[in-house]
Design a protein around this motif. Structure first.
Motif, PDB file in Angstrom:
ATOM      1  N   ASP A 141      -2.179 -10.739 -13.179  1.00 54.87           N
ATOM      2  CA  ASP A 141      -0.922 -10.022 -13.349  1.00 54.87           C
ATOM      3  C   ASP A 141      -0.592  -9.935 -14.841  1.00 54.87           C
ATOM      4  OD1 ASP A 141       1.351  -8.662 -12.302  1.00 54.87           O
ATOM      5  OD2 ASP A 141       2.558 -10.435 -12.695  1.00 54.87           O
TER       6      ASP A 141
ATOM      7  N   HIS B 234      -0.335  -6.303 -16.921  1.00 51.30           N
ATOM      8  CA  HIS B 234       0.823  -5.887 -17.720  1.00 51.30           C
ATOM      9  C   HIS B 234       0.454  -5.760 -19.187  1.00 51.30           C
ATOM     10  CE1 HIS B 234       4.085  -5.918 -14.697  1.00 51.30           C
ATOM     11  NE2 HIS B 234       3.203  -6.651 -14.044  1.00 51.30           N
TER      12      HIS B 234
ATOM     13  N   HIS C 246       2.472  -2.721  -7.758  1.00 53.37           N
ATOM     14  CA  HIS C 246       1.441  -2.303  -8.723  1.00 53.37           C
ATOM     15  C   HIS C 246       0.805  -0.976  -8.284  1.00 53.37           C
ATOM     16  CE1 HIS C 246       0.651  -6.546 -10.595  1.00 53.37           C
ATOM     17  NE2 HIS C 246       1.827  -6.051 -10.896  1.00 53.37           N
TER      18      HIS C 246
ATOM     19  N   HIS D 269       9.586  -2.825 -10.344  1.00 52.31           N
ATOM     20  CA  HIS D 269       8.660  -3.951 -10.165  1.00 52.31           C
ATOM     21  C   HIS D 269       9.211  -5.213 -10.824  1.00 52.31           C
ATOM     22  CE1 HIS D 269       5.226  -6.504 -10.089  1.00 52.31           C
ATOM     23  NE2 HIS D 269       4.808  -6.247 -11.318  1.00 52.31           N
TER      24      HIS D 269
HETATM   25 ZN   LIG Z   1       3.062  -7.245 -12.020  1.00 57.45          ZN
END
Ligand SMILES: [Zn+2]
Length: 236
Positions: free
Chosen positions: A155, A159, A201, A223
């Protein structure tokens, strides 16, 4: 930059003790790092608790040197604290105030970055993002705790890659320096955190793929806000 975010060999990382013995020192330190990282993320090593080099060395069946090296790396990532004459301990859980500050920072920076990224999206960049997102989705089976810590890392990488594409190196460095994802994921060990994030996502990727800046900005904002809401119960 954050060395972790550049670590690509995530799917090669095995829990310590499994597979063939790795002779090279670097390999041992890497395995020790992965094992301790996993324990910290899944709260098997509780926030604030003492970490004993001796115990870890015994548990992971390696000498103290790779353990110390791994702990030094985790210290750099803010997950481990070293105190003079006392030794290592797991970093305390982030406070509610810090949590709010981190999310404020993300909401200020990341939706805008997603918008910029969408506007410069091309096939190659999209393929890179899809690859990172795909690694997360594919991680089925195996040890749940290991999967969770792997997801936290992916994750962070996902990002970070969006920020890289957006093109402002200072914004990217600022967020990487906070190691936000590690602190956030350590708040709670729950599969819902990962399942819902994967859906979000997907929506974000679709917006980025279409080159729709406004949609990407909105998807990123949603998100991050949902991620915050999922983790808030950790402070109850
Ligand atoms: Zn994320």
């Amino acid at each position: 930059m954050n060395s972790l975010l550049q670590s690509e060999a995530l799917h090669d990382a095995r829990p310590a003790g499994s597979g063939k013995a790795i002779n090279r020192h670097h390999g041992l330190a890497e395995e020790a790092y992965e094992a301790i990282f996993g324990q910290l993320m899944a709260l098997k090593i509780a926030p604030g608790s003492r970490i004993t080099v001796d115990n870890l060395a015994r548990e992971l069946n390696v000498s103290q040197t790779p353990i110390r090296e791994a702990l030094g790396r985790l210290e750099g990532e803010g997950l481990v604290v070293k105190t003079h004459l006392i030794g290592y301990s797991a970093a305390p859980q982030i406070a509610r105030r810090r949590f709010d500050e981190l999310y404020d920072l993300r909401i200020l920076l990341e939706p805008e970055a997603a918008q910029r990224a969408a506007l410069v999206m091309d096939e190659q960049r999209l393929a890179m993002l899809q690859e990172v997102a795909g690694v997360m989705a594919r991680r089925q089976g195996g040890d749940e705790r290991f999967r969770y810590s792997a997801f936290a890392r992916q994750d962070a990488l996902f990002h970070d890659r969006i920020l890289e594409i957006a093109g402002n190196a200072l914004i990217r460095e600022t967020l990487a320096h906070q190691h936000t994802h590690f602190h956030i994921f350590r708040l709670m060990f729950h599969s819902r955190v990962t399942e819902e994030a994967l859906d979000e996502h997907e929506a974000l990727l679709a917006a980025l793929a279409s080159g729709d800046g406004k949609a990407a900005k909105k998807a990123m904002r949603e998100h991050i806000e949902r991620s915050r809401d999922r983790l808030l119960p950790a402070f109850d």
